[in-house]
Each structure stands twice: as structure tokens, then as C-alpha cells.
Design a protein around this motif. Sequence first.
Motif, PDB file in Angstrom:
ATOM      1  N   ASP A  92      -9.085  -7.410  -1.320  1.00  0.00           N
ATOM      2  CA  ASP A  92      -9.899  -8.144  -0.918  1.00  0.00           C
ATOM      3  C   ASP A  92      -9.715  -9.160   0.407  1.00  0.00           C
ATOM      4  O   ASP A  92     -10.057  -9.821   0.969  1.00  0.00           O
ATOM      5  CB  ASP A  92     -10.764  -7.993  -1.809  1.00  0.00           C
ATOM      6  CG  ASP A  92     -10.491  -9.851  -2.478  1.00  0.00           C
ATOM      7  OD1 ASP A  92      -9.433 -10.269  -1.982  1.00  0.00           O
ATOM      8  OD2 ASP A  92     -11.299 -10.729  -2.550  1.00  0.00           O
ATOM      9  N   ASP A  93      -8.539  -8.782   0.782  1.00  0.00           N
ATOM     10  CA  ASP A  93      -8.007  -9.598   2.040  1.00  0.00           C
ATOM     11  C   ASP A  93      -7.773  -8.642   3.220  1.00  0.00           C
ATOM     12  O   ASP A  93      -8.217  -7.596   3.482  1.00  0.00           O
ATOM     13  CB  ASP A  93      -6.348 -10.267   2.353  1.00  0.00           C
ATOM     14  CG  ASP A  93      -5.684  -9.143   1.567  1.00  0.00           C
ATOM     15  OD1 ASP A  93      -5.198  -7.957   1.245  1.00  0.00           O
ATOM     16  OD2 ASP A  93      -4.238  -9.418   1.101  1.00  0.00           O
ATOM     17  N   HIS A  94      -7.736  -9.316   4.313  1.00  0.00           N
ATOM     18  CA  HIS A  94      -7.781  -8.660   5.522  1.00  0.00           C
ATOM     19  C   HIS A  94      -7.137  -7.871   6.006  1.00  0.00           C
ATOM     20  O   HIS A  94      -7.046  -6.980   6.403  1.00  0.00           O
ATOM     21  CB  HIS A  94      -7.659  -9.413   7.149  1.00  0.00           C
ATOM     22  CG  HIS A  94      -8.301 -10.590   6.750  1.00  0.00           C
ATOM     23  ND1 HIS A  94     -10.093 -10.762   7.597  1.00  0.00           N
ATOM     24  CD2 HIS A  94      -8.350 -12.049   7.619  1.00  0.00           C
ATOM     25  CE1 HIS A  94     -11.277 -11.627   7.648  1.00  0.00           C
ATOM     26  NE2 HIS A  94      -9.911 -12.304   7.555  1.00  0.00           N
ATOM     27  N   TYR A  95      -6.045  -7.502   5.195  1.00  0.00           N
ATOM     28  CA  TYR A  95      -4.976  -6.539   4.860  1.00  0.00           C
ATOM     29  C   TYR A  95      -5.742  -4.839   4.842  1.00  0.00           C
ATOM     30  O   TYR A  95      -5.087  -4.330   4.998  1.00  0.00           O
ATOM     31  CB  TYR A  95      -3.375  -6.950   4.224  1.00  0.00           C
ATOM     32  CG  TYR A  95      -2.537  -7.916   5.042  1.00  0.00           C
ATOM     33  CD1 TYR A  95      -3.310  -8.078   6.739  1.00  0.00           C
ATOM     34  CD2 TYR A  95      -2.019  -8.067   4.311  1.00  0.00           C
ATOM     35  CE1 TYR A  95      -2.504  -8.510   6.911  1.00  0.00           C
ATOM     36  CE2 TYR A  95      -1.055  -9.244   5.017  1.00  0.00           C
ATOM     37  CZ  TYR A  95      -1.523  -9.202   6.392  1.00  0.00           C
ATOM     38  OH  TYR A  95      -0.772 -10.823   7.065  1.00  0.00           O
ATOM     39  N   GLY A  96      -6.133  -5.946   2.964  1.00  0.00           N
ATOM     40  CA  GLY A  96      -6.858  -4.535   2.224  1.00  0.00           C
ATOM     41  C   GLY A  96      -7.826  -4.190   2.852  1.00  0.00           C
ATOM     42  O   GLY A  96      -8.212  -2.635   3.237  1.00  0.00           O
ATOM     43  N   GLU A  97      -8.643  -4.558   3.768  1.00  0.00           N
ATOM     44  CA  GLU A  97      -9.870  -4.572   4.536  1.00  0.00           C
ATOM     45  C   GLU A  97      -9.209  -3.404   5.725  1.00  0.00           C
ATOM     46  O   GLU A  97      -9.847  -2.089   5.755  1.00  0.00           O
ATOM     47  CB  GLU A  97     -10.351  -5.379   5.204  1.00  0.00           C
ATOM     48  CG  GLU A  97     -11.546  -5.924   4.052  1.00  0.00           C
ATOM     49  CD  GLU A  97     -11.703  -7.606   4.736  1.00  0.00           C
ATOM     50  OE1 GLU A  97     -11.796  -7.581   6.072  1.00  0.00           O
ATOM     51  OE2 GLU A  97     -12.385  -7.737   3.499  1.00  0.00           O
ATOM     52  N   TYR A  98      -8.477  -3.876   6.287  1.00  0.00           N
ATOM     53  CA  TYR A  98      -7.737  -2.702   7.374  1.00  0.00           C
ATOM     54  C   TYR A  98      -7.396  -1.343   6.783  1.00  0.00           C
ATOM     55  O   TYR A  98      -7.769  -0.705   7.959  1.00  0.00           O
ATOM     56  CB  TYR A  98      -6.804  -4.066   8.077  1.00  0.00           C
ATOM     57  CG  TYR A  98      -5.099  -2.827   9.208  1.00  0.00           C
ATOM     58  CD1 TYR A  98      -6.109  -2.248  10.226  1.00  0.00           C
ATOM     59  CD2 TYR A  98      -4.259  -2.035   8.523  1.00  0.00           C
ATOM     60  CE1 TYR A  98      -4.901  -1.357  11.244  1.00  0.00           C
ATOM     61  CE2 TYR A  98      -3.094  -1.697   9.560  1.00  0.00           C
ATOM     62  CZ  TYR A  98      -4.337  -1.593  10.369  1.00  0.00           C
ATOM     63  OH  TYR A  98      -3.084  -0.586  11.117  1.00  0.00           O
ATOM     64  N   TRP A 100      -8.371  -0.082   4.216  1.00  0.00           N
ATOM     65  CA  TRP A 100      -9.163   0.795   3.894  1.00  0.00           C
ATOM     66  C   TRP A 100      -9.674   1.561   5.017  1.00  0.00           C
ATOM     67  O   TRP A 100      -9.827   2.706   5.122  1.00  0.00           O
ATOM     68  CB  TRP A 100     -10.469  -0.141   2.872  1.00  0.00           C
ATOM     69  CG  TRP A 100     -11.261   0.928   2.616  1.00  0.00           C
ATOM     70  CD1 TRP A 100     -12.457   1.384   3.066  1.00  0.00           C
ATOM     71  CD2 TRP A 100     -11.594   1.158   1.060  1.00  0.00           C
ATOM     72  NE1 TRP A 100     -13.599   1.893   1.942  1.00  0.00           N
ATOM     73  CE2 TRP A 100     -13.079   2.086   0.864  1.00  0.00           C
ATOM     74  CE3 TRP A 100     -11.492   0.595  -0.012  1.00  0.00           C
ATOM     75  CZ2 TRP A 100     -13.226   2.545  -0.216  1.00  0.00           C
ATOM     76  CZ3 TRP A 100     -11.239   0.666  -1.455  1.00  0.00           C
ATOM     77  CH2 TRP A 100     -12.769   1.754  -1.457  1.00  0.00           C
ATOM     78  N   ASP A 101     -10.434   0.465   5.989  1.00  0.00           N
ATOM     79  CA  ASP A 101     -10.795   1.330   7.161  1.00  0.00           C
ATOM     80  C   ASP A 101     -10.134   2.165   7.883  1.00  0.00           C
ATOM     81  O   ASP A 101     -10.869   3.559   8.152  1.00  0.00           O
ATOM     82  CB  ASP A 101     -11.175  -0.167   7.762  1.00  0.00           C
ATOM     83  CG  ASP A 101     -12.241   0.602   8.886  1.00  0.00           C
ATOM     84  OD1 ASP A 101     -13.227   0.879   9.240  1.00  0.00           O
ATOM     85  OD2 ASP A 101     -11.289   0.469  10.425  1.00  0.00           O
ATOM     86  N   THR A 116     -12.043  -1.508  -4.448  1.00  0.00           N
ATOM     87  CA  THR A 116     -11.614  -3.360  -4.137  1.00  0.00           C
ATOM     88  C   THR A 116     -11.522  -4.278  -5.465  1.00  0.00           C
ATOM     89  O   THR A 116     -11.534  -4.314  -5.866  1.00  0.00           O
ATOM     90  CB  THR A 116     -12.000  -4.157  -2.842  1.00  0.00           C
ATOM     91  OG1 THR A 116     -12.345  -2.940  -1.784  1.00  0.00           O
ATOM     92  CG2 THR A 116     -11.663  -5.286  -2.258  1.00  0.00           C
ATOM     93  N   SER A 118     -10.992  -7.767  -6.302  1.00  0.00           N
ATOM     94  CA  SER A 118     -10.868  -9.805  -6.016  1.00  0.00           C
ATOM     95  C   SER A 118     -10.149 -10.349  -6.460  1.00  0.00           C
ATOM     96  O   SER A 118      -9.695 -10.047  -7.550  1.00  0.00           O
ATOM     97  CB  SER A 118     -12.212  -9.794  -6.765  1.00  0.00           C
ATOM     98  OG  SER A 118     -13.033 -11.219  -6.453  1.00  0.00           O
ATOM     99  N   SER A 122      -3.028  -8.202  -1.180  1.00  0.00           N
ATOM    100  CA  SER A 122      -2.430  -6.511  -0.382  1.00  0.00           C
ATOM    101  C   SER A 122      -0.586  -6.821  -0.588  1.00  0.00           C
ATOM    102  O   SER A 122      -0.049  -7.669   0.064  1.00  0.00           O
ATOM    103  CB  SER A 122      -2.603  -5.608   0.597  1.00  0.00           C
ATOM    104  OG  SER A 122      -4.182  -5.857   0.662  1.00  0.00           O
TER     105      SER A 122
END
Length: 372
Positions: A92-98, A100-101, A116, A118, A122
Motif C-alpha cells: 500500500d505504498d507508492h510503489y504498489g500504487e504505481y 497496480w495502476d 493490496t 496494508s 513492495s
Amino acid sequence: MITSRGEQQQRQHTAGVDPLGALRAPGDPEYDVFLTGPVFLDIIFTGLDNAPVRGTETWARGMGSSPGGVANMATALARLGLRTSLAAAFGDDHYGEYCWDALEQGEGVDLSRSRTVSGWHSPVTVSMAYEGERTMVSHGHEAPPPDGALPGPRPRARAAVASLVPGRPEEWVGQAAGHATRIFADVGWDESGRWDLAGLPDLEHCEAFLPNAEEAMRYTRTDCPRRAARALAEKVPLAVVTLGPQGAYAVDAATGETAEVPAIEVAALDPTGAGDVFVAGFVTGTLAGWPLADRLAFAGLTAALSVQEFGGSLSAPGWVEVAAWWQSVQGAAGQDPEALTRYAFLESLLPAPVRPWPLRRAVPTIGFRRSA
């Protein structure tokens, strides 16, 4: 289901080409390929003149970032027009969000079976490419349960790709095979040093096994990759051994057919993920029902196109890149007619090229916003 932005992005790579279009029928599985495994954030340095030396600072002329790990193959499959579903854990960090997107919105990969986690960071790999090879440093921890099981129920799929790990059977592989899913498998380096095929129990469920030459020879105790492929064909219906710059060799155990296709010579920028792209190309050709030699040729072509780009996943070519390459080599002087004939089967599939080859994509770097 694929979101509208994911559909738009996928069409940019496939140009509407569906290699399985003529085979699709009511009642087919929802997805063409199912995958599961860890997703890494890859940070890639290129343009290094040599390996970093202890006690010195080395500057790279290029850098990129992209989803890595199982994301390499998921992206490669989606860009070739296969409906791809991935079950994975994301931080659930920025790396994971990037990541996933990039996969869901950027490539149209189905992530409905992913989750995701918590408080979990990543996994990260730093890859340094030089002299046609790469050196990697990775860091990460296994995601907390239920990482050992699929995050969601396994979907119906025509095929699945499994990464075999010595001594670690995956229950889902046998279950998928039991429901008529065609299993393709690769394998990593055996850290135990035993190189025992009996340590790969899921191999019995596989339709095709695709190790590289070194792995194949170690597992079969042979000193020739072609002999290794023939030995592996006694264990699986289809053995494919990649030979690096020499191409690939395959043995079909059911028919006794063999095929060998040389590699395409290209200027390699970054070899990260080339093996995954090869598998994706071979799976595509197999599901489409192509002859064995055509499948090898297409897999080798997609892998060759990928090494001319940054990163593992975002370097994977789509049909637009394949079409641009085909137009380029047909018009180039000094081409071997026999080599051109090898890829003539692509003619009926390819869209009209919409941009020149080779293509240099924008370097994927976290921090830039994607335009709508």
C-alpha cells in the motif's frame, strides 16, 4: 473487467489484433491466461560501460522504472491481445500504487483476484544492464497470509503460466490442469544445487516446459541443450529450451517433431524480462494453434524486440511494434530471403504500421503524471 482506460491503452499495443479471434466461441473461459506470483518495482540503470567497481561511483546514461516480477509476463501477454488475469499482492505504498495502476489502467490486466496489503512494502529490484547482460539486487519480504493461497478464486482460463520452484508444489497448478487449463511453466535457478526433476512435482501437470539452456542441461545431466530438450520431452509433452543468442530449440513428444529457430540480432539496451516475453510469445502462438517453428520464431522475435527498450514489463512489444519491425526488415537492403520467409506467417495477422521501428518509448519514471 478491463476499465475503459485500460481498454484504450491495450488497443494502442494490439491495434485491434486478436490472435485467438477465429477460435473464440460462446462458453469459452473468461480469460486466456491466468498468472500468479510476486510483483516487484524494477529500477533499471542502463548505459553502463562496465560493472560497478567497489569503492567507486558509477554513472548510468539511462534509467527507468516499471513493474517487474510476474508483471513482466502479464504485460507481455496483454500487449499481444490475450485476456490476462493476475492474482498478486501489492504493497500500500507508492510503489504498489504505481504498479497496480500501470498494470490495470495502463495495460488492461485484470486484477480482480489481486489485493493490496496494508503496512507491507513492495518488493524492489535494482537492475544494472551492461555488456548485454544484467546484474540485479533485490529486496523484499513475503506478503503476510493469505499470500500462500490465491488472493481470490482462480478464474477459468484457457492457459496458465507457472514458475516452478524446487521443492515447493503449488496446489492451484494441479487444480487448474484438472479443469482443462493448459499449463506452461518456466523455472528459476536452483539455489539448493540439486537440480532434481523430481523436485518439480508440478511438472507432471504441464503441457510445456521452457527452461533456458543452462537450466535444462543441469536438470538432465547433459552437456548439450538439444540433448537436454530431448530428455525433457520424456517428462513433458513439449520441451522448449532457449539458447540465448543462438535462438531456441523445441521437441514435441507427442509427434516427435523438433524445431530450431535462430535468434534475431539486435542492439540490446536492457535484457530484463526477455525470457518472460519469450514465454508470452510462445503461449500466444500455441493457443492460436500455430506450427511449432512459427511459435518459436514469434517468441524469439518478441523477446528480441523487448531488449531494445528499458525495463522488463514496459519493454514488451505489442502488435504495433511487430508490424513496424516487419515493414522495416522487408524494406532493408541485404536481408536473407530465407530469414524473411521464416516470418511470412505474420502477414495475415499484422495491422498496418502506424509508426516507424525501432520505437523508443518515454522512459517510465515514477513522479510524472500520465496525461488523460
